[in-house]
Design an enzyme around this catalytic site. Sequence first.
Site, PDB file in Angstrom:
ATOM      1  N   VAL A 498       0.816  -1.211   0.000  1.00  0.00           N
ATOM      2  CA  VAL A 498       0.000   0.000   0.000  1.00  0.00           C
ATOM      3  C   VAL A 498       0.851   1.264   0.000  1.00  0.00           C
ATOM      4  O   VAL A 498       2.037   1.234   0.301  1.00  0.00           O
ATOM      5  CB  VAL A 498      -0.971   0.010   1.204  1.00  0.00           C
ATOM      6  CG1 VAL A 498      -1.901  -1.182   1.149  1.00  0.00           C
ATOM      7  CG2 VAL A 498      -0.202   0.012   2.526  1.00  0.00           C
ATOM      8  N   GLU A 499       0.210   2.381  -0.322  1.00  0.00           N
ATOM      9  CA  GLU A 499       0.853   3.696  -0.422  1.00  0.00           C
ATOM     10  C   GLU A 499       2.011   3.682  -1.418  1.00  0.00           C
ATOM     11  O   GLU A 499       3.033   4.331  -1.216  1.00  0.00           O
ATOM     12  CB  GLU A 499       1.362   4.168   0.964  1.00  0.00           C
ATOM     13  CG  GLU A 499       0.304   4.197   2.045  1.00  0.00           C
ATOM     14  CD  GLU A 499      -0.658   5.365   1.891  1.00  0.00           C
ATOM     15  OE1 GLU A 499      -0.651   5.990   0.825  1.00  0.00           O
ATOM     16  OE2 GLU A 499      -1.406   5.626   2.834  1.00  0.00           O
ATOM     17  N   GLY A 500       1.861   2.934  -2.500  1.00  0.00           N
ATOM     18  CA  GLY A 500       2.908   2.809  -3.505  1.00  0.00           C
ATOM     19  C   GLY A 500       3.687   1.528  -3.275  1.00  0.00           C
ATOM     20  O   GLY A 500       4.320   1.366  -2.236  1.00  0.00           O
TER      21      GLY A 500
END
Length: 804
Positions: A498-500
């Site tokens: 998540v978040e990249g």
Amino acid sequence: MLLLSLLAILVLVGVLVYRQVALIAASSIVIVAWLLLGVVAPALYSAWLVVPLVAILLVLNIGPIRRVVLSKPVFSILKKTMPPISATERDALEAGTTWWEKQLFSGKPDWNEFAQISLPQLTADEQSFLDNEVSELCSMLDEWDIHNNRKDLPPEAWQYLKEKKFFGLIIPKEYGGRDFSPYAQSRIMSKIASRSGTAAVTAMVPNSLGPGELLVKYGTEEQRQRWLPGLANGTEIPCFGLTGPEAGSDAGSIPDVGIVCKGEHEGQEVIGLKLTFNKRWITLAPVATVVGLAFKLHDPEGLLGDPNKKEYGITCALIPANHPGVDIGKRHNPGSPFMNGPIFGNDVFIPIDWIIGGAAMAGKGWRMLIECLGAGRGVSLPALSTASGEMNYRLVGAYARIRRQFNTEVGKFEGVQEATAEIAASGYTLEAMRQFVTKGLETGAPSVMTAMAKYHATEMMRQSVEHSMDIVGGRAIQNGPRNFLIASYISVPVAITVEGANILTRSLMIFGQGAMRCHPFLFEEMQAMEMSDAGAALKKFDRLFISHLGHVANNMLRTKLLGFLGGRFSSVPANADDFSRRWYQRINQLSAALASMSDIALAVLGGNLKRRELLSARLGDVHSQLFIACAILKFHSAHPRTRAEDAHAEYAVNRAIYLAQEALKDFANNFPVRWLARTIKFLAMPCGYVVRKPHDDLIRELGDLIMEENPVRQMLSHYLYISHDPLDAAGRVESTYQTLLSLGPVWHAFLKARNTGKLQGATLQEQAEDAAAKNIIQPQDVARVVDYDARRFDCLQTDAFDKL
């Protein structure tokens, strides 16, 4: 004499470059020196030397000549070879701020600035919240029950999260929030995560990428008044729809669209948007009352006021979850039972003022998101990783002492110590990073720093968990309420995704953004190349390029000198002690090498460097590891010196410098221009290495320390929720370990006597009584030995279930 004079001139030029003397002043000094030396070496006045000197000085110092002879040809070549910056890339590059990572990229860190950095502290309110509300929440949570029975947090935990404003940590007090610092947010999420990753994710999402942060930074006052009080007190639960089936890490390519049009809202015709969207993996979506949404905005009729502008780009809006047409689908199963699901909508009409920030912020959503992603990357995910690393330190170290094989504590085997040393160093490093990064977040939202934090913290968590599983063995792979590692193991894929995604973050973001945001000239040079006024563009580029050349020359010279000297005699922070001095000097050496190699790579590969991800990722690794080393040294300097603290910091900083060095070597070994790569590699590391791997003696020392109640273990435990309940997964290990410590040498004396055949008896009770009779232990210790052995045996058991 001529050769000596020329050598003196070269040395003088080197000194001027090293000292970064202004070009005109440096040129004047060279001319004066040339004239003076010409008195003793008349050949310096000959035309074959004077004419080139005058030509070089004229080109460097006379702007019109320099632009024609030097800058214009370079400008033309770069303009053809460098790819244009897209609007999305520009937003990403311009978003956020920079901090200490820019100093490291410069090749010459300002240690006076570093010395002024103090690590963050909690306010009285923040400390009270941690000690009371967070501890109370943790006492309500049983991760096994949450994972395997409820598939959700218990109702009382949900209610407590809302009532105590866990969802409003970032919201200003005037809107009912707690307005806590990034450090406090990290500490809160970390402590919750040490008890329940599900609860931590639930609490972190409203406080990271979500409507709350976007509203605080960009919302209109009307939007803030409408939403923030409810978000703060939990009557509103937010989610944010960014990721879709065809846009994950490449969020800029989202296909979801909003068409500006007229429609009916609350009985009136208004200008609004018709939205069509398909989002997935949206945390808190199944329970959300308000949905943040990212989409691409189109205005085919020019209703927003600019008839010539049809495409506005990514925009963010805020929509009630019960708004007609919004469809929140069934739950996903991300491996951990936090609420997560899809969101759909087709031709959903909303008024234009539901855009976050109003119509004025149309098309500015990508920049908003990039800046707000900093909280998730710099606070929330590193907090989860830090909790995991510190819990592994405490519980695996305890287990390695409780568990015995071949009549020896398993933590005493050197093969195990190789892993436990890594766990110990990772726990220490993660805490150091957390404090340093959250200090940086007080200055703004440094996008490069937070990308470093997200990638390296979650990767360190992954490695720490894998080492822990290896040590605990079968006890760790059998799922059940006794297993104290399985929850961390399950959460690793979430953290790295998540978040990249981590691959993207490492291979594209850290150096891709770092080179642009942290380089003193590169981004402005690229901006100059995109200016429409050719004359103004060349003048701006010329001014930047000549400064860039000086920057390159300075760093190349620094690389050479620091490489041959091993960084010795270079500047360090004024408060550096005997432990840290040489490490700072090694950072100077590798910082100069990073700056030099980055400029060479950009000059040789140009825009192709963006696509050579194997190379750019290695430069990003160098940059990141130098930042981590600084975090470790800052953290170490903030505590009283103990041998335990020194050992942890020495291993951790040695590992960071070693990894930076190896990344630099790998970059040079794979650079396409081989002779140039070998030259720079030799200049940067003429001895072949800056540091070696941590010594075996240090590995053994950390392997012993992690099993002891040492000062670092005590310090790291301060950031966690520690259960002493012998029926709890972690509490069982903790209480058994504390019982062992309370026995002191008694248990060892008893085991030694039993293993050498000195004791009689068929049961441990009988053997303990015989040991007391023979004065090996005291009579009052018999019950304690029996009690510990029962706890020890229970601690080693795994769960078993009825047949399905």
